[in-house]
Motif scaffolding. Structure first.
Motif, PDB file in Angstrom:
ATOM      1  N   PRO A 194       0.842  -1.200   0.000  1.00 24.21           N
ATOM      2  CA  PRO A 194       0.000   0.000   0.000  1.00 24.21           C
ATOM      3  C   PRO A 194       0.879   1.252   0.000  1.00 24.21           C
ATOM      4  CG  PRO A 194       0.129  -0.893   2.207  1.00 24.21           C
ATOM      5  CD  PRO A 194       0.884  -1.848   1.309  1.00 24.21           C
ATOM      6  N   ASP A 195       0.270   2.377  -0.246  1.00 24.73           N
ATOM      7  CA  ASP A 195       1.000   3.647  -0.219  1.00 24.73           C
ATOM      8  C   ASP A 195       0.942   4.218   1.197  1.00 24.73           C
ATOM      9  OD1 ASP A 195       2.519   5.735  -1.192  1.00 24.73           O
ATOM     10  OD2 ASP A 195       0.754   6.924  -1.758  1.00 24.73           O
ATOM     11  N   SER A 196       1.469   3.456   2.133  1.00 21.23           N
ATOM     12  CA  SER A 196       1.485   3.843   3.540  1.00 21.23           C
ATOM     13  C   SER A 196       2.598   3.059   4.224  1.00 21.23           C
ATOM     14  CB  SER A 196       0.122   3.539   4.181  1.00 21.23           C
ATOM     15  OG  SER A 196      -0.160   2.155   4.109  1.00 21.23           O
ATOM     16  N   PRO A 197       2.952   3.419   5.462  1.00 20.40           N
ATOM     17  CA  PRO A 197       4.003   2.695   6.178  1.00 20.40           C
ATOM     18  C   PRO A 197       3.630   1.224   6.393  1.00 20.40           C
ATOM     19  CG  PRO A 197       3.564   4.793   7.241  1.00 20.40           C
ATOM     20  CD  PRO A 197       2.479   4.587   6.216  1.00 20.40           C
ATOM     21  N   VAL A 198       4.589   0.334   6.172  1.00 17.71           N
ATOM     22  CA  VAL A 198       4.336  -1.102   6.313  1.00 17.71           C
ATOM     23  C   VAL A 198       5.415  -1.768   7.154  1.00 17.71           C
ATOM     24  CG1 VAL A 198       3.060  -1.379   4.147  1.00 17.71           C
ATOM     25  CG2 VAL A 198       5.551  -1.660   4.161  1.00 17.71           C
ATOM     26  N   ILE A 199       5.022  -2.913   7.723  1.00 15.64           N
ATOM     27  CA  ILE A 199       5.945  -3.827   8.388  1.00 15.64           C
ATOM     28  C   ILE A 199       5.929  -5.103   7.570  1.00 15.64           C
ATOM     29  CG2 ILE A 199       6.461  -5.143  10.482  1.00 15.64           C
ATOM     30  CD1 ILE A 199       4.898  -2.989  12.053  1.00 15.64           C
ATOM     31  N   VAL A 200       7.108  -5.519   7.113  1.00 12.02           N
ATOM     32  CA  VAL A 200       7.223  -6.722   6.296  1.00 12.02           C
ATOM     33  C   VAL A 200       8.041  -7.771   7.035  1.00 12.02           C
ATOM     34  CG1 VAL A 200       7.018  -5.422   4.120  1.00 12.02           C
ATOM     35  CG2 VAL A 200       9.291  -5.886   5.079  1.00 12.02           C
ATOM     36  N   SER A 201       8.003  -8.984   6.519  1.00  9.62           N
ATOM     37  CA  SER A 201       8.828 -10.052   7.093  1.00  9.62           C
ATOM     38  C   SER A 201      10.285  -9.852   6.706  1.00  9.62           C
ATOM     39  CB  SER A 201       8.342 -11.406   6.568  1.00  9.62           C
ATOM     40  OG  SER A 201       8.665 -11.532   5.190  1.00  9.62           O
ATOM     41  N   LEU A 202      11.165 -10.500   7.429  1.00  6.62           N
ATOM     42  CA  LEU A 202      12.582 -10.466   7.096  1.00  6.62           C
ATOM     43  C   LEU A 202      12.811 -11.051   5.703  1.00  6.62           C
ATOM     44  CD1 LEU A 202      15.571 -10.003   7.767  1.00  6.62           C
ATOM     45  CD2 LEU A 202      15.554 -12.210   8.972  1.00  6.62           C
ATOM     46  N   ALA A 203      12.115 -12.135   5.376  1.00  3.52           N
ATOM     47  CA  ALA A 203      12.276 -12.760   4.059  1.00  3.52           C
ATOM     48  C   ALA A 203      11.891 -11.793   2.941  1.00  3.52           C
ATOM     49  CB  ALA A 203      11.427 -14.027   3.970  1.00  3.52           C
ATOM     50  N   ARG A 204      10.788 -11.077   3.124  1.00  5.90           N
ATOM     51  CA  ARG A 204      10.371 -10.121   2.090  1.00  5.90           C
ATOM     52  C   ARG A 204      11.367  -8.967   1.989  1.00  5.90           C
ATOM     53  NH1 ARG A 204       4.299  -7.944   0.688  1.00  5.90           N
ATOM     54  NH2 ARG A 204       4.897  -6.972  -1.281  1.00  5.90           N
ATOM     55  N   LEU A 205      11.853  -8.500   3.117  1.00  3.47           N
ATOM     56  CA  LEU A 205      12.854  -7.438   3.102  1.00  3.47           C
ATOM     57  C   LEU A 205      14.089  -7.879   2.320  1.00  3.47           C
ATOM     58  CD1 LEU A 205      13.920  -4.665   4.117  1.00  3.47           C
ATOM     59  CD2 LEU A 205      14.774  -5.885   6.132  1.00  3.47           C
ATOM     60  N   GLN A 206      14.533  -9.093   2.561  1.00  2.03           N
ATOM     61  CA  GLN A 206      15.735  -9.586   1.895  1.00  2.03           C
ATOM     62  C   GLN A 206      15.543  -9.754   0.394  1.00  2.03           C
ATOM     63  OE1 GLN A 206      16.191 -12.988   4.509  1.00  2.03           O
ATOM     64  NE2 GLN A 206      17.981 -12.059   5.490  1.00  2.03           N
ATOM     65  N   THR A 207      14.354 -10.146  -0.041  1.00  2.76           N
ATOM     66  CA  THR A 207      14.133 -10.373  -1.468  1.00  2.76           C
ATOM     67  C   THR A 207      13.691  -9.127  -2.230  1.00  2.76           C
ATOM     68  OG1 THR A 207      11.869 -11.141  -1.091  1.00  2.76           O
ATOM     69  CG2 THR A 207      13.606 -12.823  -1.182  1.00  2.76           C
ATOM     70  N   GLU A 208      13.091  -8.152  -1.526  1.00  2.00           N
ATOM     71  CA  GLU A 208      12.553  -6.974  -2.207  1.00  2.00           C
ATOM     72  C   GLU A 208      13.144  -5.664  -1.682  1.00  2.00           C
ATOM     73  OE1 GLU A 208       8.244  -6.879  -2.397  1.00  2.00           O
ATOM     74  OE2 GLU A 208       8.159  -9.065  -2.307  1.00  2.00           O
ATOM     75  N   ALA A 209      14.337  -5.704  -1.170  1.00  2.00           N
ATOM     76  CA  ALA A 209      14.931  -4.536  -0.517  1.00  2.00           C
ATOM     77  C   ALA A 209      14.950  -3.297  -1.414  1.00  2.00           C
ATOM     78  CB  ALA A 209      16.333  -4.849  -0.026  1.00  2.00           C
ATOM     79  N   GLN A 210      15.318  -3.453  -2.660  1.00  2.00           N
ATOM     80  CA  GLN A 210      15.399  -2.282  -3.554  1.00  2.00           C
ATOM     81  C   GLN A 210      14.021  -1.671  -3.785  1.00  2.00           C
ATOM     82  OE1 GLN A 210      17.530  -3.614  -7.032  1.00  2.00           O
ATOM     83  NE2 GLN A 210      19.493  -3.057  -6.136  1.00  2.00           N
ATOM     84  N   THR A 211      13.033  -2.500  -4.018  1.00  2.00           N
ATOM     85  CA  THR A 211      11.665  -2.006  -4.218  1.00  2.00           C
ATOM     86  C   THR A 211      11.151  -1.318  -2.965  1.00  2.00           C
ATOM     87  OG1 THR A 211      11.214  -3.787  -5.773  1.00  2.00           O
ATOM     88  CG2 THR A 211       9.300  -2.685  -4.810  1.00  2.00           C
ATOM     89  N   LEU A 212      11.392  -1.931  -1.821  1.00  2.00           N
ATOM     90  CA  LEU A 212      10.938  -1.363  -0.553  1.00  2.00           C
ATOM     91  C   LEU A 212      11.647  -0.051  -0.244  1.00  2.00           C
ATOM     92  CD1 LEU A 212      10.817  -4.719   1.432  1.00  2.00           C
ATOM     93  CD2 LEU A 212       8.828  -3.315   0.823  1.00  2.00           C
ATOM     94  N   ALA A 213      12.922   0.021  -0.541  1.00  2.00           N
ATOM     95  CA  ALA A 213      13.694   1.241  -0.283  1.00  2.00           C
ATOM     96  C   ALA A 213      13.260   2.382  -1.193  1.00  2.00           C
ATOM     97  CB  ALA A 213      15.183   0.972  -0.460  1.00  2.00           C
ATOM     98  N   ALA A 214      12.792   2.055  -2.393  1.00  2.00           N
ATOM     99  CA  ALA A 214      12.400   3.085  -3.359  1.00  2.00           C
ATOM    100  C   ALA A 214      11.048   3.730  -3.026  1.00  2.00           C
ATOM    101  CB  ALA A 214      12.345   2.479  -4.762  1.00  2.00           C
ATOM    102  N   ARG A 215      10.290   3.099  -2.161  1.00  2.00           N
ATOM    103  CA  ARG A 215       8.993   3.670  -1.766  1.00  2.00           C
ATOM    104  C   ARG A 215       9.233   4.933  -0.947  1.00  2.00           C
ATOM    105  NH1 ARG A 215       6.614   0.914   1.986  1.00  2.00           N
ATOM    106  NH2 ARG A 215       4.485   1.413   1.433  1.00  2.00           N
ATOM    107  N   ASN A 216       8.320   5.840  -1.026  1.00  2.00           N
ATOM    108  CA  ASN A 216       8.433   7.083  -0.252  1.00  2.00           C
ATOM    109  C   ASN A 216       7.590   6.963   1.021  1.00  2.00           C
ATOM    110  OD1 ASN A 216       9.288   9.644   0.337  1.00  2.00           O
ATOM    111  ND2 ASN A 216       7.654  10.639  -0.815  1.00  2.00           N
ATOM    112  N   GLN A 217       7.778   5.866   1.732  1.00  2.00           N
ATOM    113  CA  GLN A 217       7.020   5.585   2.951  1.00  2.00           C
ATOM    114  C   GLN A 217       7.941   4.941   3.989  1.00  2.00           C
ATOM    115  OE1 GLN A 217       3.876   6.287   3.741  1.00  2.00           O
ATOM    116  NE2 GLN A 217       3.395   7.174   1.743  1.00  2.00           N
ATOM    117  N   PRO A 218       7.682   5.180   5.269  1.00  2.00           N
ATOM    118  CA  PRO A 218       8.472   4.497   6.300  1.00  2.00           C
ATOM    119  C   PRO A 218       8.325   2.978   6.190  1.00  2.00           C
ATOM    120  CG  PRO A 218       7.252   6.320   7.247  1.00  2.00           C
ATOM    121  CD  PRO A 218       6.738   6.142   5.842  1.00  2.00           C
TER     122      PRO A 218
END
Length: 167
Positions: A24-48
């Motif tokens: 979503p276009d809002s702050p999210v909490i993701v799993s460690l696995a998702r962070l590790q696989t999608e770090a670039q996409t997650l970092a590019a979001r303009n959300q905490p």
């Protein structure tokens, strides 16, 4: 669940999402696995961004997830949620100390799960500054728990010198 952060009730802007859920276009909490696989996409979001570190052994090692696996991701994280799956599982205490003392994380460290009255003070001493609490918990009860022990019995991240080291 109600959230106490820095000793006050606050609105929680974060939503914990499943690994398969759209971002979503809002702050999210993701799993460690998702962070590790999608770090670039997650970092590019303009959300905490936040991540949850699980302490159980479901599909993981007996020790749960290793908080040190966050080392490379800490610059993009605003929040690390530490799971306390049951009263007697204290892995989150160690994880919080590693985040603050060793990895120098300055963002929010949130205790989630079985977060109990008699653990709140030590959780804060270990560096946890946000708590998901039950709907029945009042700020007066939280404050009472923080002041229940006048002396420190264990070492932690704070400046309190434990009783055994005072001799």
């Amino acid at each position: 669940m109600p959230l106490i952060k820095d000793k006050q009730f606050v609105d929680d802007p974060f939503t914990q999402i499943d690994d398969q859920a759209a971002l979503p276009d809002s702050p999210v909490i993701v799993s460690l696995a998702r962070l590790q696989t999608e770090a670039q996409t997650l970092a590019a979001r303009n959300q905490p961004l936040g991540v949850i570190i699980r302490a159980d052994n479901i599909g993981k090692t007996k020790a749960g997830e290793n908080v040190r696996d966050l080392t490379d991701y800490l610059p993009i994280l605003s929040l690390v949620a530490l799971e306390f799956p049951e009263f007697r599982n204290g892995r989150g205490f160690s994880a919080a100390r590693i985040l603050r003392d060793e990895l120098h994380f300055t963002g929010e460290i949130r205790a989630v799960g079985e977060v109990a009255f008699d653990q709140w003070a030590f959780m804060m001493r270990c560096g946890i500054n946000a708590f998901e609490v039950g709907a029945h918990v009042t700020l007066a009860q939280f404050s009472e728990a923080l002041g229940e022990l006048s002396k420190a019995y264990q070492p932690a991240c704070d400046d309190k010198k434990p009783i055994l080291w005072r001799r």
